[in-house]
Design an enzyme around this catalytic site. Structure first.
Site, short mmCIF file in Angstrom:
data_model
loop_
_atom_site.label_atom_id
_atom_site.label_comp_id
_atom_site.label_asym_id
_atom_site.label_seq_id
_atom_site.Cartn_x
_atom_site.Cartn_y
_atom_site.Cartn_z
N ARG A 22 88.86 54.34 -37.60
CA ARG A 22 88.31 55.26 -38.61
C ARG A 22 88.45 56.75 -38.30
O ARG A 22 87.73 57.55 -38.92
CB ARG A 22 86.83 54.94 -38.86
CG ARG A 22 86.51 53.49 -39.21
CD ARG A 22 87.19 53.01 -40.45
NE ARG A 22 86.61 51.77 -40.97
CZ ARG A 22 87.24 50.96 -41.82
NH1 ARG A 22 88.47 51.24 -42.24
NH2 ARG A 22 86.65 49.88 -42.26
N ASN A 52 94.82 53.55 -42.44
CA ASN A 52 94.06 53.84 -43.66
C ASN A 52 92.81 54.66 -43.35
O ASN A 52 91.68 54.23 -43.55
CB ASN A 52 93.70 52.55 -44.40
CG ASN A 52 92.93 51.55 -43.56
OD1 ASN A 52 93.19 51.39 -42.38
ND2 ASN A 52 91.97 50.88 -44.16
N ASP A 267 91.11 42.78 -36.63
CA ASP A 267 90.87 43.48 -37.89
C ASP A 267 89.49 44.13 -37.88
O ASP A 267 88.75 44.08 -38.87
CB ASP A 267 91.04 42.53 -39.10
CG ASP A 267 91.14 43.30 -40.42
OD1 ASP A 267 91.22 44.55 -40.39
OD2 ASP A 267 91.13 42.64 -41.47
N HIS A 271 81.91 49.07 -41.54
CA HIS A 271 81.33 49.90 -42.60
C HIS A 271 79.87 50.10 -42.24
O HIS A 271 79.34 49.39 -41.38
CB HIS A 271 81.45 49.20 -43.96
CG HIS A 271 82.87 48.91 -44.34
ND1 HIS A 271 83.73 49.88 -44.82
CD2 HIS A 271 83.60 47.77 -44.30
CE1 HIS A 271 84.92 49.34 -45.05
NE2 HIS A 271 84.87 48.06 -44.74
C1 NCD Z 1 89.99 46.86 -43.91
C2 NCD Z 1 89.26 48.18 -43.87
O1 NCD Z 1 88.07 48.23 -44.23
O2 NCD Z 1 89.85 49.16 -43.45
N1 NCD Z 1 89.19 45.87 -44.53
C3 NCD Z 1 89.34 44.53 -44.48
O3 NCD Z 1 88.57 43.80 -45.15
N2 NCD Z 1 90.25 43.95 -43.75
C4 NCD Z 1 91.28 47.10 -44.57
C5 NCD Z 1 92.32 46.03 -44.43
O4 NCD Z 1 92.76 45.68 -43.33
O5 NCD Z 1 92.77 45.56 -45.45
ZN ZN Z 2 92.85 45.54 -41.31
ZN ZN Z 3 94.64 44.57 -44.27
#
Ligand code: NCD
Ligand code: ZN
Ligand code: ZN
Length: 419
Positions: A22, A52, A267, A271
């Site tokens: 982030r 992202n 992953d 949040h």
């Molecule tokens: C990811 C994010 O919040 O950045 N979220 C998710 O559910 N995997 C984005 C992503 O990897 O698609």
């Molecule tokens: Zn991801």
């Molecule tokens: Zn993704």
């Protein structure tokens, strides 16, 4: 200093090639410092971060600026996956291995993923440029415009459809089929991320068997939760791609133990609790997981395959969580093995520890864990990164992780047969 590893396993430091730490711009969700502490506590010594962010990683200038921001904040070593938007494809031509050997492509969008590639002509160009420049594409392969007869699931309180009514399983299947077709036409090395369904896994395994340079990842949460857990956990396990059914999970486990799956990535996508508490369609998808990766998958392995010797589980984990991500992303000269002459990155892992996971154990910034209340088997006792202890019973080491250089990929690492 001597370390005591008696009765425990020594594993190569985990390379988590899928984290969202982030930085920049989204530090209310996670900071690099907290994310890297969670990593260290989970036996991870290297992370590859997703683009992202706010702004997203679409320029070389931002990559250097981002490395500057992270310097002095990271307990673990790091690399970046570069990002791409429909109007920045030409930037990929200037990428050097110093900056990135891989490019993340979002084929669908959501709250934290605004840079979607929808135009098929642009997708073609990205695959062509990546093939020409020896870049590996890492793909979020979902298509949010697809509905089909496969989507027989009706929205219900214990179904992922309650959270993802617009993103059915057929969207993932169609997108994966598109990726395989693009790989066949361009010869691009492609790594499909967070594979969630039986059909996607089967399609990708078949493409690998046919000799295409395609590999795939699955995640600890797709291996640990099913749609029926939504009743209890609600938006905490709202994910993109969604958590699916038991038969999908069984297929994913088979793909893991047969090593059709090439890497396990957490992953890690945190949040804030306030964001996750929003009513169903507005709760952003994603959960923290870098700390739980190794332990959650080990716990699953010993429960599901109790007759397999622990040595075999450990060897499997060291391939899926260290050797293979190192090979895919050009880090194998330094990381991914316990071989003399490489970085001394390793983990002392106690396979017999049984312990209760709780939010108090979580080191991510907004301390919570979807695994709260789980009894984990196996614990990371000591994490060593480049010879320095960064996690043990006394706490954390220093945030002197480095931005790693990588070697150019070249075609031979693009071929899954050599991975
Ligand atoms: C990811 C994010 O919040 O950045 N979220 C998710 O559910 N995997 C984005 C992503 O990897 O698609
Ligand atoms: Zn991801
Ligand atoms: Zn993704």
């Amino acid at each position: 200093r001597t370390l005591d590893a008696a009765g425990r396993y020594v594993l190569p430091g985990v390379i988590d090639s899928h984290v969202h730490f982030r930085t920049p711009g989204l530090t209310h969700k996670e900071t690099w410092y907290h994310g890297s502490r969670a990593a260290a506590a989970g036996g991870v010594t290297t992370v590859i971060d997703m683009p992202n962010t706010e702004p997203p990683l679409h320029s070389l200038e931002l990559a250097y600026a981002k490395a500057e921001m992270i310097s002095g904040q990271s307990l673990v070593d790091y690399r970046f996956h570069f990002g791409v938007r429909e109007d920045t494809v030409d930037v990929l031509r200037d990428l050097t291995p110093r900056v990135a050997t891989s490019v993340k492509v979002f084929m669908t969008g959501h709250h934290t993923a605004p840079s979607v590639i929808r135009d098929p002509a642009v997708l073609d160009r990205i695959f062509a440029v990546a093939a020409e420049r020896d870049l590996r594409l890492v793909l979020h392969a979902e298509d949010d415009g697809v509905f089909s007869l496969l989507d027989t699931h009706r929205p219900g309180p214990d179904s992922y459809d309650a959270y993802e009514p617009h993103r059915p399983r057929s969207g993932g299947i169609v997108a994966v089929a598109k990726v395989i077709d693009l790989v066949r036409r361009h010869g691009t090395a492609a790594h499909v991320l967070h594979v969630s369904s039986a059909e996607e896994s089967d399609l990708l395994s078949a493409a690998r068997a046919a000799g295409l340079p395609v590999t795939y990842e699955t995640t600890p949460h797709h291996l640990s939760f099913t749609a029926s857990d939504t009743r209890r956990l609600g938006a905490r396990i709202r994910l993109s791609p969604a958590i699916r059914e038991e038969r999908d999970q069984e297929c994913l486990w088979r793909a893991v133990v047969s090593e059709q799956v090439t890497t396990l990535g957490s992953d890690h996508a945190p949040h804030t609790p306030q964001e996750k508490a929003r009513p169903a369609p507005d709760a952003p998808p994603g959960l923290p997981g870098v700390q739980e990766l190794l332990t959650a998958v080990f716990t699953g392995l010993v429960r599901r395959f109790p007759d397999v010797p622990l040595d075999d589980h450990m060897m499997l984990l060291s391939r899926l969580c260290a050797a293979r991500p190192a090979a895919l992303f050009g880090l194998d000269e330094r990381k991914g093995a316990l071989t003399e002459g490489r970085d001394a990155d390793f983990v002392v892992f106690d396979p017999s520890a049984n312990w209760l996971m709780s939010s108090r154990e979580a080191h991510t910034k907004n301390t919570w864990s979807a695994y709260e209340g789980w009894t984990f088997t196996g614990r990371v006792d000591i994490t060593v990164r480049r010879g320095a202890v960064i996690w043990d019973s006394h706490g954390f080491g220093d945030p002197d992780g480095q931005w790693l250089d990588a070697r150019p990929l070249g075609l031979e690492t693009a071929r899954p047969a050599t991975v």
